[in-house]
Each structure stands twice: as structure tokens, then as C-alpha cells.
Design a protein around this motif. Structure first.
Motif, PDB file in Angstrom:
ATOM      1  N   THR A  34      53.920   6.824  93.696  1.00 36.10           N
ATOM      2  CA  THR A  34      53.662   6.297  95.034  1.00 36.10           C
ATOM      3  C   THR A  34      54.725   5.258  95.346  1.00 36.10           C
ATOM      4  OG1 THR A  34      52.171   4.519  94.317  1.00 36.10           O
ATOM      5  CG2 THR A  34      51.149   6.615  94.895  1.00 36.10           C
ATOM      6  N   GLU A  58      47.118  11.198  87.781  1.00 31.76           N
ATOM      7  CA  GLU A  58      46.915  10.926  89.205  1.00 31.76           C
ATOM      8  C   GLU A  58      46.943   9.411  89.437  1.00 31.76           C
ATOM      9  OE1 GLU A  58      42.964  11.814  90.520  1.00 31.76           O
ATOM     10  OE2 GLU A  58      43.435  11.490  92.628  1.00 31.76           O
ATOM     11  N   ILE A  59      47.651   8.973  90.469  1.00 33.41           N
ATOM     12  CA  ILE A  59      47.716   7.548  90.778  1.00 33.41           C
ATOM     13  C   ILE A  59      46.610   7.204  91.773  1.00 33.41           C
ATOM     14  CG2 ILE A  59      49.110   5.708  91.823  1.00 33.41           C
ATOM     15  CD1 ILE A  59      51.605   7.265  90.866  1.00 33.41           C
ATOM     16  N   GLY A  60      45.857   6.163  91.454  1.00 31.15           N
ATOM     17  CA  GLY A  60      44.861   5.665  92.397  1.00 31.15           C
ATOM     18  C   GLY A  60      45.534   4.733  93.386  1.00 31.15           C
ATOM     19  N   SER A  61      45.427   3.456  93.118  1.00 30.46           N
ATOM     20  CA  SER A  61      45.914   2.446  94.058  1.00 30.46           C
ATOM     21  C   SER A  61      47.435   2.459  94.210  1.00 30.46           C
ATOM     22  CB  SER A  61      45.478   1.059  93.577  1.00 30.46           C
ATOM     23  OG  SER A  61      46.046   0.075  94.400  1.00 30.46           O
ATOM     24  N   PRO A  62      47.926   2.468  95.448  1.00 30.37           N
ATOM     25  CA  PRO A  62      49.375   2.323  95.655  1.00 30.37           C
ATOM     26  C   PRO A  62      49.817   0.855  95.687  1.00 30.37           C
ATOM     27  CG  PRO A  62      48.301   2.837  97.737  1.00 30.37           C
ATOM     28  CD  PRO A  62      47.211   2.775  96.701  1.00 30.37           C
ATOM     29  N   ILE A  63      48.852  -0.071  95.589  1.00 32.48           N
ATOM     30  CA  ILE A  63      49.228  -1.485  95.520  1.00 32.48           C
ATOM     31  C   ILE A  63      48.834  -2.052  94.164  1.00 32.48           C
ATOM     32  CG2 ILE A  63      49.118  -1.922  98.007  1.00 32.48           C
ATOM     33  CD1 ILE A  63      46.378  -3.276  97.451  1.00 32.48           C
ATOM     34  N   THR A  64      49.492  -3.120  93.782  1.00 31.38           N
ATOM     35  CA  THR A  64      49.222  -3.727  92.487  1.00 31.38           C
ATOM     36  C   THR A  64      49.401  -5.234  92.595  1.00 31.38           C
ATOM     37  OG1 THR A  64      49.954  -3.876  90.189  1.00 31.38           O
ATOM     38  CG2 THR A  64      51.643  -3.326  91.804  1.00 31.38           C
TER      39      THR A  64
END
Lengths: 184, 351
Positions: A34, A58-64
Motif C-alpha cells: 500500500t 494481505e495488508i490491513g491498515s495503510p497507515i501506521t
């Protein structure tokens, strides 16, 4: 495998370009990606950030807010993000524009200070500072190398600037060299 | 394997519209959806389509109504303030049973608000907005691939039921980039439209209207609409059910919060907490039955939204009467980080 990085600087430094190269190179490795750039009310010279997340799942959150790495090309972004860095994470700081006194990270954060602007000027093109930073960054990653970046750089550099690709690659190599020679 | 291209959400949506056979776009600029008209202004004419930068959102929706009445696929896109202006047109389209696609890339409000992501327009999209007893089909993408796929689905459903489909996405889904397959995963269907107004040569006159003044006419029309809506509720529900089999807590979230919840769920499971996710993909029709069935076993529910609790009401109506429902909401452009959702998971589990 999961890796998240925040790249920050001001508009024009080429933050979006180098983060795009990382994202595309990871895609070539069949990783999930992402890429979230800041958008909206930026003004010329204003802060620009990109969140890039890479994973073999699979990537969940696109923010960190716990990135494994922060690439700070300018002091404003450094001050905004450095508290998010936990021990074991990586900070690459462009000390051409970041006074060392402003770097206040937790103990255990690996800090790589590089005067990328001066390095780029020494190479003959001050616009290459972002590529030197990219080289430094990739030297710290286990899963991407110079060849991976070379494979995708042509997708990112616009047609009219194609003749700059060899110079850009040289700058990435210079970044790898600098990071390789530093004790951290 | 089909090749995937790193694509921005808004661009995937715009390309999806072209591949769905949409040949008419009308819109007025507003952040954070401007990539959509920018892309279509360039690319619609290349496939013989028409792009009109309208003088207002009111003009936009009424042009969509006009083209929809002629049987062609048409769309508009905007964000909260512009969508508010379109409500009259949406009600007229519902009353006249004219299909079309309306995209709302939500920015925070109320009023002119700001340009940060939000889900504050859930109630407007799902429970009305315009006047009268009507529904729109509301699709909520949570990935760039879904921005592409659900746009195509939106056009198909709109035509199938002669309704408006709304793509309801927050600004983050519109602005971020992911690898995306930019070809449809099935042959796009385009039904016959004998009701469309294309000139009456060779047939009896016909009319598309929402005005019924005769005794009982409007009530009968409403009953017909409701019959259609029940059919939509029977046939078209889409939701993602993830890690629910062994779960002690079910998160219900759509769009960006569902993505953040997935990371929080992974963190919770690493700590031994059994958490799963129910993600509505269609907000109308809402996956009430699926939610109810899961809540018969999973009594703890945590609703996460980027608003002050709008889908929450649909969850409360749908869940088992003994369900223990917690809510975590971030209005006005606030976006939760995964660890903040994790904190709410812990609270809900300990309640």
C-alpha cells in the motif's frame, strides 16, 4: 514479512518518487503493497509524507504509527514523526537540513545521519539527494537490493527525463556505499 | 495471472466506469475526488464518451437523470457538500426509476468541513438524504481493487433494478494506491431497457415520471418500489466475513476502518484474543441477517466508524437482542491507528 516505512520531506525533494520506486520494486517481488501519499492543502515547499507498507500477506491498515523506518529529508517531518520510532527501528536523517540537536529518538533506534544534499552536490546534481537516501534505505533492507530498484526506476522517471536514469542509479549506489561504510 | 498495476483508488474507480460502459460524466470539482473527473476528462472522449464539467452539482445530477432516462450509462462524482446539493435529483431518479451511478468520496463535515477522510455521510447515503420513501444501492469499497470492481457492479445493479447506485468511499480509499487488476473479472452485463426514452418511432408513447396525482396512484407506486427494494435485500447483499468462526468479539466496520481493524485484529490474535471482522460491502442492502446469525454466537460486538455512530444503528437493529455492542468512532477527519482500535478491542473484551 511485514515492513512499514514513513518517508517525509518537503515538496520537490522527490519523496514521492523514491517511495514509488520502493513500492514498485516490492510489487515485482509479489509482495502486497500500500502506498499512501499526503494529499490536499499542501503548498509549494510544504511538508509531504508517504506511508509505504510491504508484506507477504494481505495488508490491513495503510497507515501506521509504529513504522519500522522513518526517512526524514527535512526537519519538519522529523520532528513530527520521530516519537513514533520504537527501539529497533531505523531513522535515516538528512543532516544537510536537519540540525543534529533536533534528533531526539528513543534509545535503541538505529540512526543513520547522512548529509545527502552535500553528497548530491559533490556528485554534480543536487536533485539526486532523494536517490542517495533511497540507496541508504535499501542497504538496510533484507528483501530489496539495487537490481530490484534498477528494474523499476524506468517506470517512475518521466519520458522527458530518461537520460537521467544512469545518474539516478549512480546516486542510489552512492547511498549504498555511504550506508555500508557507516557504523551504526 | 492478470497483471496488476499500482493504482490510486480514484483512478481505479474512473477506469472501472469506462470499462462498465459508462459514456457520460457530469461533475463539478471538489477535493478529494478530483482525480476522477481529471481522468475521465482525458479518457472518456477517447472511447467516444462525453465529459461535461457542469456549472453545479445540481446540474450534474440532473444531466445524469436525463442520460439515464435515455438508457445510457451515466455518472457523477463529488464529496459531501456536492452530494448534499444532489439530493433532490436523487429523489427524482428514485421516483422515476432511472438508473445512474453517484460517487461520494467522503470528506469531513458538517458544512464545508475539511478535506480529511470521514464516513460522516453514511446516514445520508443509506437512509435517504432526499425526500420520500426511497433507497439507493450503496456500495462501500475498502481497497483499490474494490474501487474498480464495485463501480462496475454498481452500474450493473443500477440497471438491473432501475435504481441509483452510490459508491460511498472515504477519502483515504480514494487517495491511496495498491496493486489493481484493471480488467473486469466477468463479462460486463448491459440489459435491454425497453422503458428507456430514445424516440418513440415505432412504439407507443411512454413516460418516466415521479409525479402521480390520481387517487391511490402514489401509494401504489410506493408499494411497487418497496417490492423492488425487498428483492434487492434478498438478492444483493455482499459482506466479508473474516476470522469469525472462533471469535469471541466481532468488529463491524466498512471502508478504511475495516482495513485498520484487520491490522488490529492481527495484533489482538497475537495476544491471544479471538477477534473477527464482519465488513459490509453493501451498506444498502445491509447484511442484517449475516450479522444477526453471527451475533447469536458472538455476543460481543465492536463497531468502528469514522463518524459518531451512524452504521451503529443498523448494527443495533440487526444484532441479537442480547448482543453487547461497543462503539469506537472518530469524526471530523480523525483516522484511528491500529493500536487505538486494539485498545478498544481490549476494553470491549473486558466489559
Amino acid at each position: 514479512m511485514y515492513y512499514d516505512v514513513i518517508m517525509t520531506g518537503f515538496g520537490g525533494q522527490g519523496i514521492q518518487t523514491i517511495s514509488l520506486i520502493v513500492a514498485l520494486a516490492a510489487m515485482e517481488k509479489n509482495l502486497a503493497v500500500t502506498y499512501l501519499p499526503s494529499y490536499g492543502v499542501e503548498k509549494r515547499g510544504g511538508r509531504t509524507d508517504v506511508y509505504v507498507i510491504l508484506s507477504d500477506e494481505e495488508i490491513g491498515s495503510p497507515i501506521t504509527n509504529r513504522p519500522k523506518a522513518l526517512l526524514a529529508m527535512d526537519v519538519i517531518g522529523l520532528v513530527f514523526y520521530q516519537d513514533m520510532l520504537e527501539p529497533g527501528s531505523l531513522l535515516i536523517a538528512n543532516t544537510s537540513l536537519i540540525p543534529e540537536s533536533k534528533i531526539r529518538v528513543k534509545e535503541g533506534v538505529c540512526v543513520l545521519k547522512v548529509k545527502t544534499n552535500e553528497e548530491a552536490i559533490a556528485m554534480g546534481n543536487p536533485k539526486m539527494a532523494n536517490m542517495i537516501t533511497l540507496g541508504c534505505f535499501v542497504s538496510q533492507l533484507g528483501f530489496l537490493d539495487l537490481n530490484d530498484l534498477k528494474a523499476v526506476i524506468g517506470q517512475v522517471i518521466p519520458e522527458r527525463l530518461k537520460e537521467t536514469i544512469p545518474g539516478n542509479i549512480k546516486a542510489i549506489e552512492r547511498g549504498l556505499e555511504i550506508a555500508g561504510s557507516m557504523k551504526m | 495471472m492478470t497483471e496488476k498495476k499500482l493504482t490510486k483508488g480514484n483512478i481505479a474507480l474512473a477506469e472501472g466506469a469506462i470499462q462498465a460502459g459508462c459514456r457520460f460524466y457530469f461533475g463539478y470539482p471538489i477535493t478529494p475526488q478530483n482525480d476522477i473527473p481529471e481522468y475521465l476528462a482525458k479518457n472518456l472522449p477517447r472511447v467516444g464518451g462525453t465529459f461535461i464539467p457542469a456549472e453545479s452539482e445540481i446540474a450534474s445530477i440532473n444531466m445524469v437523470l436525463g442520460v439515464g432516462a435515455s438508457g445510457e450509462r451515466a455518472m457523477t462524482s463529488s464529496s459531501g457538500p456536492g452530494i448534499s446539493l444532489m439530493q433532490e435529483g436523487l429523489s427524482y431518479m428514485a421516483g422515476s426509476e432511472i438508473p445512474g451511478l453517484v460517487v461520494n468520496i467522503m470528506r469531513c463535515g458538517p458544512g464545508l468541513g475539511g478535506i480529511s477522510p470521514t464516513q460522516g455521510d453514511y446516514t445520508q447515503a443509506v437512509h435517504g438524504g432526499g425526500h420520500g420513501d426511497y433507497r439507493n444501492i450503496v456500495l462501500a469499497p475498502a481497497s483499490v481493487q474494490e474501487m474498480f470492481d464495485l463501480t462496475i457492479r454498481g452500474f450493473e445493479l443500477a440497471d438491473k433494478y432501475r435504481m441509483v447506485s452510490v459508491i460511498l468511499a472515504d477519502a483515504m480509499v480514494g487517495q491511496f494506491q495498491e496493486p489493481c487488476r484493471l480488467t473486469p473479472d466477468h463479462p460486463v452485463t448491459m440489459p435491454e431497457k425497453p422503458w428507456a426514452l430514445k424516440g418513440r418511432a415505432g412504439r407507443k408513447p411512454q413516460l418516466l415520471k415521479s409525479l402521480y396525482l390520481g387517487p391511490g396512484e402514489q401509494e401504489a407506486h410506493n408499494q411497487d418500489l418497496q417490492k423492488k427494494y425487498r428483492e434487492v435485500e434478498r438478492n444483493e447483499i455482499m459482506c466479508e466475513e473474516s476470522l469469525l468462526n472462533d471469535a469471541d468479539l466481532m468488529i463491524v466496520a466498512f471502508g478504511t476502518p475495516s482495513r485498520i481493524a484487520k491490522t488490529a485484529i492481527r495484533m489482538a490474535r497475537e495476544k491471544g484474543m479471538k477477534v473477527g471482522l464482519l465488513r459490509p460491502i453493501t451498506l444498502y442492502p445491509f447484511p442484517s441477517q449475516q450479522l444477526h446469525e453471527h451475533s447469536e454466537r458472538i455476543r460481543k460486538i465492536l463497531v468502528v466508524e469514522m463518524n459518531t455512530g451512524q452504521m451503529l444503528y443498523d448494527v443495533k437493529i440487526s444484532a441479537h437482542k442480547d448482543a453487547d455492542i461497543s462503539f469506537y468512532g472518530r469524526p471530523g477527519g480523525g483516522v484511528p491507528f491500529p493500536n487505538e482500535v486494539l485498545d478498544e478491542i481490549v476494553k470491549a473484551m473486558e466489559k
